[in-house]
Enzyme design. Structure first.
Site, PDB file in Angstrom:
ATOM      1  CB  SER A  54      -0.935   0.018   1.210  1.00 22.83           C
ATOM      2  OG  SER A  54      -1.847  -1.054   1.180  1.00 22.83           O
ATOM      3  N   GLY A 251      -4.130  -2.073  -1.025  1.00 18.24           N
ATOM      4  CA  GLY A 251      -3.237  -1.856  -2.151  1.00 18.24           C
ATOM      5  C   GLY A 251      -2.921  -0.380  -2.317  1.00 18.24           C
ATOM      6  N   GLY A 253      -2.133   3.386  -4.578  1.00 19.00           N
ATOM      7  CA  GLY A 253      -2.643   4.186  -5.686  1.00 19.00           C
ATOM      8  C   GLY A 253      -4.024   4.768  -5.469  1.00 19.00           C
ATOM      9  CB  CYS A 280      -6.881  -0.598   2.940  1.00 18.92           C
ATOM     10  SG  CYS A 280      -5.825   0.867   2.809  1.00 18.92           S
ATOM     11  CG  LEU A 281      -7.256  -0.034  -3.451  1.00 25.08           C
ATOM     12  CD1 LEU A 281      -7.414   1.453  -3.709  1.00 25.08           C
ATOM     13  CD2 LEU A 281      -6.096  -0.588  -4.277  1.00 25.08           C
ATOM     14  CD  GLN A 284      -9.328   3.968  -0.321  1.00 24.06           C
ATOM     15  OE1 GLN A 284      -8.733   3.813  -1.384  1.00 24.06           O
ATOM     16  NE2 GLN A 284      -8.721   4.448   0.760  1.00 24.06           N
ATOM     17  CG  ASN A 322      -0.554   2.700   4.404  1.00 21.82           C
ATOM     18  OD1 ASN A 322      -0.358   3.856   4.036  1.00 21.82           O
ATOM     19  ND2 ASN A 322      -0.130   1.658   3.730  1.00 21.82           N
ATOM     20  N   GLY A 324      -4.185   7.313   1.822  1.00 19.27           N
ATOM     21  CA  GLY A 324      -4.164   8.718   1.426  1.00 19.27           C
ATOM     22  C   GLY A 324      -5.437   9.147   0.731  1.00 19.27           C
ATOM     23  CG  PHE A 325      -7.031   8.238  -2.455  1.00 18.82           C
ATOM     24  CD1 PHE A 325      -7.510   9.137  -3.408  1.00 18.82           C
ATOM     25  CD2 PHE A 325      -5.714   7.799  -2.566  1.00 18.82           C
ATOM     26  CE1 PHE A 325      -6.697   9.583  -4.433  1.00 18.82           C
ATOM     27  CE2 PHE A 325      -4.881   8.238  -3.590  1.00 18.82           C
ATOM     28  CZ  PHE A 325      -5.381   9.137  -4.518  1.00 18.82           C
ATOM     29  CG  HIS A 364      -4.260  -2.122   7.155  1.00 18.50           C
ATOM     30  ND1 HIS A 364      -3.996  -3.019   6.145  1.00 18.50           N
ATOM     31  CD2 HIS A 364      -4.232  -0.890   6.579  1.00 18.50           C
ATOM     32  CE1 HIS A 364      -3.805  -2.373   5.010  1.00 18.50           C
ATOM     33  NE2 HIS A 364      -3.947  -1.083   5.243  1.00 18.50           N
ATOM     34  CD  GLU A 366      -3.822  -6.133   7.931  1.00 18.40           C
ATOM     35  OE1 GLU A 366      -2.979  -5.280   7.579  1.00 18.40           O
ATOM     36  OE2 GLU A 366      -5.050  -5.918   7.883  1.00 18.40           O
TER      37      GLU A 366
END
Length: 394
Positions: A54, A251, A253, A280-281, A284, A322, A324-325, A364, A366
């Site tokens: 990530s 992940g 990006g 996380c990703l 989103q 973790n 940024g979006f 996260h 985990e």
């Protein structure tokens, strides 16, 4: 900082896109590479942080001053393929790395950084850099290390200014596995190492956008056969594997960029009625598939001490973050409820469909930032799968 340290010739620098140059001492790999500068407030877990896919395309500033002093080992990495460069590109430290002092250490942290191609910069005022990020946001930059201290500043400034950044970048395509694979390693047990997977009564397909090893270990520990598949796999191909549930991984990006090909797949999986769990990703992009929006954050959330409230239990958990979006809470459709919220800034940290066994979280679970506050989410996923299977006619 000693006068001798101040007077020493800089062997590493950070060049921001606005032309600011920060000088220090180099460690780890040599060369120059661009990335987005963020800060992480965790006190431990630097190996997990720097090998988390990530963080691809990011330069991590550690706010804790003593990074690397307990050495490194090969048990605490998170990327599936250490040979792939999809991880943090740089590490910024307050002080130099000392010799390791920990019984689990197998090599010096400086050697570990070199082996993974991560450029290190130490001996700078990380508090000032963190304050700047907090005020101005995460800047694009170039981190460079040359033991002889030779830097072409004009070229590095241009490289930093010209870098397109993370917004609009589909970085998951390079972080994902290239082919399907079975996962059989279970959770780590003190003094015994990693165990095997429990005998399974369910099959979970994990879509890999840059997945962390410990996520797979905890899925296997549920009593599940786990199959890891590429991010680009179609819903039809996933369904052909006959999963009992689908996991959408973390992940790197911009989720909107990766969503160009993943959102149609996720929508088809939603329509299938299968239980789905995202992190996380994955959270989103599930939100995007449900009709919500994502937004770039000013400074992001990076650390292991973030308080998040679970509305479904009323409990506050201390979690690892973790990202940024973030998912735009106001954009969630009526069929979706917000389940978790950050107590730092009120941003969305979880969602669930009201009428289907589908949910996700931004943080996260985990990770273990202290007590294993969020492990219950994996059991919640297993419960949803077993409930769904029980309703299917034999």
């Amino acid at each position: 900082m000693s006068a001798a340290w101040k007077a020493s010739k800089p062997t590493a620098i950070l060049v921001l896109a606005d032309g600011t140059v920060i000088e220090g001492q180099g460690c780890g790999a040599t060369g120059a590479i661009e990335g987005e500068v963020c800060f992480n407030t965790a006190l431990t877990g630097y190996e997990e942080i720097l090998t988390d896919p990530s963080y691809a395309g990011q330069i991590v500033t550690f706010t804790f001053p003593h990074i690397g002093n307990v050495g490194a080992n090969n048990e605490d990495i998170e990327d599936l393929d250490p040979q792939k460069p999809q991880r943090a590109v740089g590490a910024i430290l307050r002080t130099g790395i000392t010799d390791p002092s920990n019984y689990r250490s197998s090599e010096h942290f400086d050697v570990w950084l070199k082996d993974r191609g991560i450029i290190g910069l130490s001996g700078i005022d990380t508090r000032a850099l963190t304050a700047m990020i907090r005020e101005k946001g995460m800047p694009n930059a170039v981190i460079a290390h040359d033991p002889d201290g030779r830097f072409d500043l004009d070229a590095l400034k241009k490289q930093a200014a010209d870098w397109s950044g993370i917004v609009g970048a589909d970085m998951a395509k390079d972080a994902t596995t290239t082919e399907s694979r079975e996962w059989s390693e279970g959770p780590w047990v003190w003094s015994d190492g990693f165990g095997g997977a429990d005998e399974g009564d369910m099959h979970i397909v994990a879509v890999d956008f840059g997945i962390k090893r410990n996520i797979l270990r905890l899925l296997a520990g549920l009593g599940a056969k786990v199959t890891v598949v590429p991010a680009s796999m179609s819903a039809d191909d996933i369904m052909a594997l006959r999963p009992d549930g689908v996991f959408l991984s973390n992940g790197p990006g911009d989720p909107a960029a990766t969503g160009n090909y993943s959102v149609p797949m996720i929508r088809a999986l939603i329509d299938s009625g299968l239980p789905i769990f995202g992190i996380c990703l994955g959270h989103q992009m599930l939100a995007l598939a449900l009709g919500a929006k994502t937004v770039k954050m000013h400074q992001g959330h990076h650390g292991a001490n973030h308080p998040v409230k679970d509305h479904t239990t009323g409990k506050v958990e201390i979690v690892s973050m973790n990202h940024g979006f973030a998912v735009d809470s106001d954009s969630l459709p009526d069929a979706v409820e917000a389940t978790h919220v950050s107590l730092f800034d009120g941003t969305n940290c979880g969602l669930a469909l009201k009428d289907r066994p589908i949910f996700s979280v931004q943080h996260h679970p985990e990770a273990s930032p202290g007590p294993q506050d969020s492990y219950y989410l994996f059991q919640r996923f297993a419960d949803r799968i077993r409930e769904h299977k029980a309703r299917i006619p034999a």
